[in-house]
Design a protein around this motif. Structure first.
Motif, PDB file in Angstrom:
ATOM      1  N   UNK A 293     -59.747   9.126 -21.943  1.00 22.31           N
ATOM      2  CA  UNK A 293     -60.210  10.226 -21.104  1.00 22.31           C
ATOM      3  C   UNK A 293     -61.336   9.793 -20.159  1.00 22.31           C
ATOM      4  N   UNK A 294     -62.278   8.982 -20.658  1.00 18.06           N
ATOM      5  CA  UNK A 294     -63.402   8.558 -19.831  1.00 18.06           C
ATOM      6  C   UNK A 294     -62.967   7.724 -18.638  1.00 18.06           C
ATOM      7  N   UNK A 295     -62.058   6.788 -18.866  1.00 15.35           N
ATOM      8  CA  UNK A 295     -61.540   5.953 -17.773  1.00 15.35           C
ATOM      9  C   UNK A 295     -60.793   6.810 -16.761  1.00 15.35           C
ATOM     10  N   UNK A 296     -59.945   7.705 -17.258  1.00 13.19           N
ATOM     11  CA  UNK A 296     -59.174   8.567 -16.359  1.00 13.19           C
ATOM     12  C   UNK A 296     -60.069   9.494 -15.539  1.00 13.19           C
ATOM     13  N   UNK A 297     -61.163   9.952 -16.143  1.00 12.63           N
ATOM     14  CA  UNK A 297     -62.106  10.809 -15.423  1.00 12.63           C
ATOM     15  C   UNK A 297     -62.771  10.041 -14.283  1.00 12.63           C
ATOM     16  N   UNK A 298     -63.146   8.809 -14.545  1.00 16.51           N
ATOM     17  CA  UNK A 298     -63.757   7.976 -13.511  1.00 16.51           C
ATOM     18  C   UNK A 298     -62.790   7.739 -12.359  1.00 16.51           C
ATOM     19  N   UNK A 299     -61.545   7.406 -12.688  1.00 20.76           N
ATOM     20  CA  UNK A 299     -60.534   7.185 -11.656  1.00 20.76           C
ATOM     21  C   UNK A 299     -60.334   8.431 -10.795  1.00 20.76           C
TER      22      UNK A 299
ATOM     23  N   UNK B 190     -73.829  -8.180  -6.243  1.00 19.83           N
ATOM     24  CA  UNK B 190     -72.761  -8.825  -5.470  1.00 19.83           C
ATOM     25  C   UNK B 190     -71.471  -8.012  -5.520  1.00 19.83           C
ATOM     26  N   UNK B 191     -71.164  -7.437  -6.676  1.00 21.37           N
ATOM     27  CA  UNK B 191     -69.942  -6.640  -6.816  1.00 21.37           C
ATOM     28  C   UNK B 191     -69.986  -5.392  -5.933  1.00 21.37           C
ATOM     29  N   UNK B 192     -71.172  -4.820  -5.796  1.00 19.67           N
ATOM     30  CA  UNK B 192     -71.334  -3.572  -5.049  1.00 19.67           C
ATOM     31  C   UNK B 192     -70.991  -3.714  -3.572  1.00 19.67           C
ATOM     32  N   UNK B 193     -71.008  -4.917  -3.077  1.00 21.38           N
ATOM     33  CA  UNK B 193     -70.760  -5.133  -1.649  1.00 21.38           C
ATOM     34  C   UNK B 193     -69.372  -4.678  -1.240  1.00 21.38           C
ATOM     35  N   UNK B 194     -68.420  -4.807  -2.142  1.00 19.92           N
ATOM     36  CA  UNK B 194     -67.034  -4.475  -1.794  1.00 19.92           C
ATOM     37  C   UNK B 194     -66.315  -3.612  -2.821  1.00 19.92           C
ATOM     38  N   UNK B 195     -67.034  -3.135  -3.850  1.00 19.98           N
ATOM     39  CA  UNK B 195     -66.378  -2.394  -4.926  1.00 19.98           C
ATOM     40  C   UNK B 195     -67.225  -1.210  -5.374  1.00 19.98           C
ATOM     41  N   UNK B 196     -66.596  -0.287  -6.096  1.00 21.29           N
ATOM     42  CA  UNK B 196     -67.308   0.802  -6.758  1.00 21.29           C
ATOM     43  C   UNK B 196     -67.549   0.410  -8.213  1.00 21.29           C
ATOM     44  N   UNK B 197     -68.696   0.814  -8.747  1.00 20.58           N
ATOM     45  CA  UNK B 197     -69.042   0.465 -10.117  1.00 20.58           C
ATOM     46  C   UNK B 197     -69.293   1.712 -10.942  1.00 20.58           C
ATOM     47  N   UNK B 198     -68.820   1.694 -12.199  1.00 20.56           N
ATOM     48  CA  UNK B 198     -69.001   2.845 -13.092  1.00 20.56           C
ATOM     49  C   UNK B 198     -69.284   2.353 -14.503  1.00 20.56           C
ATOM     50  N   UNK B 199     -69.794   3.266 -15.312  1.00 23.44           N
ATOM     51  CA  UNK B 199     -70.038   2.980 -16.735  1.00 23.44           C
ATOM     52  C   UNK B 199     -69.273   3.990 -17.575  1.00 23.44           C
ATOM     53  N   UNK B 200     -68.645   3.481 -18.636  1.00 24.87           N
ATOM     54  CA  UNK B 200     -68.015   4.324 -19.648  1.00 24.87           C
ATOM     55  C   UNK B 200     -68.541   3.839 -20.991  1.00 24.87           C
TER      56      UNK B 200
ATOM     57  N   UNK C 278     -62.364  -0.486  -8.440  1.00 24.61           N
ATOM     58  CA  UNK C 278     -63.307   0.248  -9.276  1.00 24.61           C
ATOM     59  C   UNK C 278     -63.480  -0.579 -10.546  1.00 24.61           C
ATOM     60  N   UNK C 279     -64.704  -0.995 -10.804  1.00 26.35           N
ATOM     61  CA  UNK C 279     -64.998  -1.827 -11.969  1.00 26.35           C
ATOM     62  C   UNK C 279     -65.823  -0.997 -12.941  1.00 26.35           C
ATOM     63  N   UNK C 280     -65.283  -0.810 -14.141  1.00 30.23           N
ATOM     64  CA  UNK C 280     -65.919   0.030 -15.151  1.00 30.23           C
ATOM     65  C   UNK C 280     -66.483  -0.862 -16.262  1.00 30.23           C
ATOM     66  N   UNK C 281     -67.722  -0.597 -16.631  1.00 26.17           N
ATOM     67  CA  UNK C 281     -68.384  -1.384 -17.663  1.00 26.17           C
ATOM     68  C   UNK C 281     -68.702  -0.530 -18.886  1.00 26.17           C
TER      69      UNK C 281
ATOM     70  N   UNK D  95     -55.990  -0.594  -9.308  1.00 27.00           N
ATOM     71  CA  UNK D  95     -57.196  -1.142  -8.686  1.00 27.00           C
ATOM     72  C   UNK D  95     -58.417  -1.002  -9.584  1.00 27.00           C
ATOM     73  N   UNK D  96     -58.180  -0.914 -10.893  1.00 25.02           N
ATOM     74  CA  UNK D  96     -59.261  -0.698 -11.849  1.00 25.02           C
ATOM     75  C   UNK D  96     -59.354  -1.850 -12.860  1.00 25.02           C
ATOM     76  N   UNK D  97     -60.579  -2.243 -13.149  1.00 25.52           N
ATOM     77  CA  UNK D  97     -60.849  -3.237 -14.196  1.00 25.52           C
ATOM     78  C   UNK D  97     -61.890  -2.647 -15.134  1.00 25.52           C
ATOM     79  N   UNK D  98     -61.652  -2.767 -16.440  1.00 20.08           N
ATOM     80  CA  UNK D  98     -62.621  -2.291 -17.435  1.00 20.08           C
ATOM     81  C   UNK D  98     -63.113  -3.466 -18.259  1.00 20.08           C
ATOM     82  N   UNK D  99     -64.439  -3.622 -18.356  1.00 18.65           N
ATOM     83  CA  UNK D  99     -65.036  -4.713 -19.117  1.00 18.65           C
ATOM     84  C   UNK D  99     -65.711  -4.152 -20.358  1.00 18.65           C
ATOM     85  N   UNK D 100     -65.282  -4.621 -21.532  1.00 20.41           N
ATOM     86  CA  UNK D 100     -65.853  -4.148 -22.792  1.00 20.41           C
ATOM     87  C   UNK D 100     -65.944  -5.266 -23.809  1.00 20.41           C
TER      88      UNK D 100
END
Length: 203
Positions: free
Chosen positions: A140-146, A94-104, A7-10, A155-160
């Motif tokens: 809280x936002x990251x935990x809600x997404x998870x 490209x990321x979507x092919x094998x991962x879930x994507x979210x925004x926080x 799960x990749x969070x942006x 299995x989570x990466x956050x990009x900020x």
């Protein structure tokens, strides 16, 4: 909880889109309407926090809700000043092919949806301060997404691009990647990426 990929969070502003010119223009309009003297450079230092928290940090104590609504209105009317960063659409595809994507993001839900629609960016989940009791740097936002997407923290990466993003990721105990092209400065120990497609090195 087993899932394919990660799960990749942006964060949004400064990571996927450059909205600094929009913010600068909008703040100028806010200053004029509400007779404020606080320069944009002071506002800029607080980017990444929920808007009312920014006003609190700037020691603005009157008309805060009115300021928030006016800021939202002017910002929405001037979305042409917002630009998507190079390589974002291809990397996300490209990321979507094998991962879930979210925004926080600390941006309100209405404007976030408009920006994503404008640039045709689709995510599995979008979390804004409207969904939360606590904004950044609270995790809280990251935990809600998870929780909603059923992923483990490992299995989570956050990009900020801000200290608020870094603190939220650290508190949530997830990997944090600092986007060097954004608005913030790397004043803390973190992995950093110079281009968005460098995310693949950490998958």
């Amino acid at each position: 909880m087993q899932n394919r990929g990660k799960i990749i969070i942006f964060d949004l502003d400064g990571v996927l889109v450059n909205s600094l010119e929009n913010m600068r223009y909008t703040w100028t309009k806010v200053k004029k309407k509400f007779e404020l003297t606080i320069p944009f450079k002071e506002y800029e230092k607080n980017i990444g926090l929920p808007f009312l928290k920014i006003l609190k940090n700037l020691k603005i104590k009157k008309h805060n809700l009115d300021i928030k609504e006016y800021y939202k209105k002017i910002s929405s009317e001037n979305q042409n000043r917002i630009k998507i960063y190079n390589g974002v659409n291809k990397t996300l595809k490209d990321l979507k092919k094998n991962n879930k994507l979210a925004i926080f993001t600390s941006k309100d839900k209405d404007r976030t949806k408009k920006i994503l629609k404008k640039f045709n960016i689709k995510f599995d989940l979008v979390v804004t301060p409207d969904d939360l009791k606590f904004g950044k740097p609270n995790p809280e936002g990251i935990n809600l997404i998870l929780k909603k997407l059923k992923y483990n923290k490992k299995n989570c990466i956050y990009i900020g691009d801000s200290l608020q993003d870094f603190i939220a990721a650290k508190r949530a105990k997830v990997i944090f990647l600092f986007a060097t092209w954004g608005y913030g400065k790397l004043i803390f120990k973190s992995y950093k990426i110079k281009k968005i497609n460098e995310i693949f090195k950490y998958l």
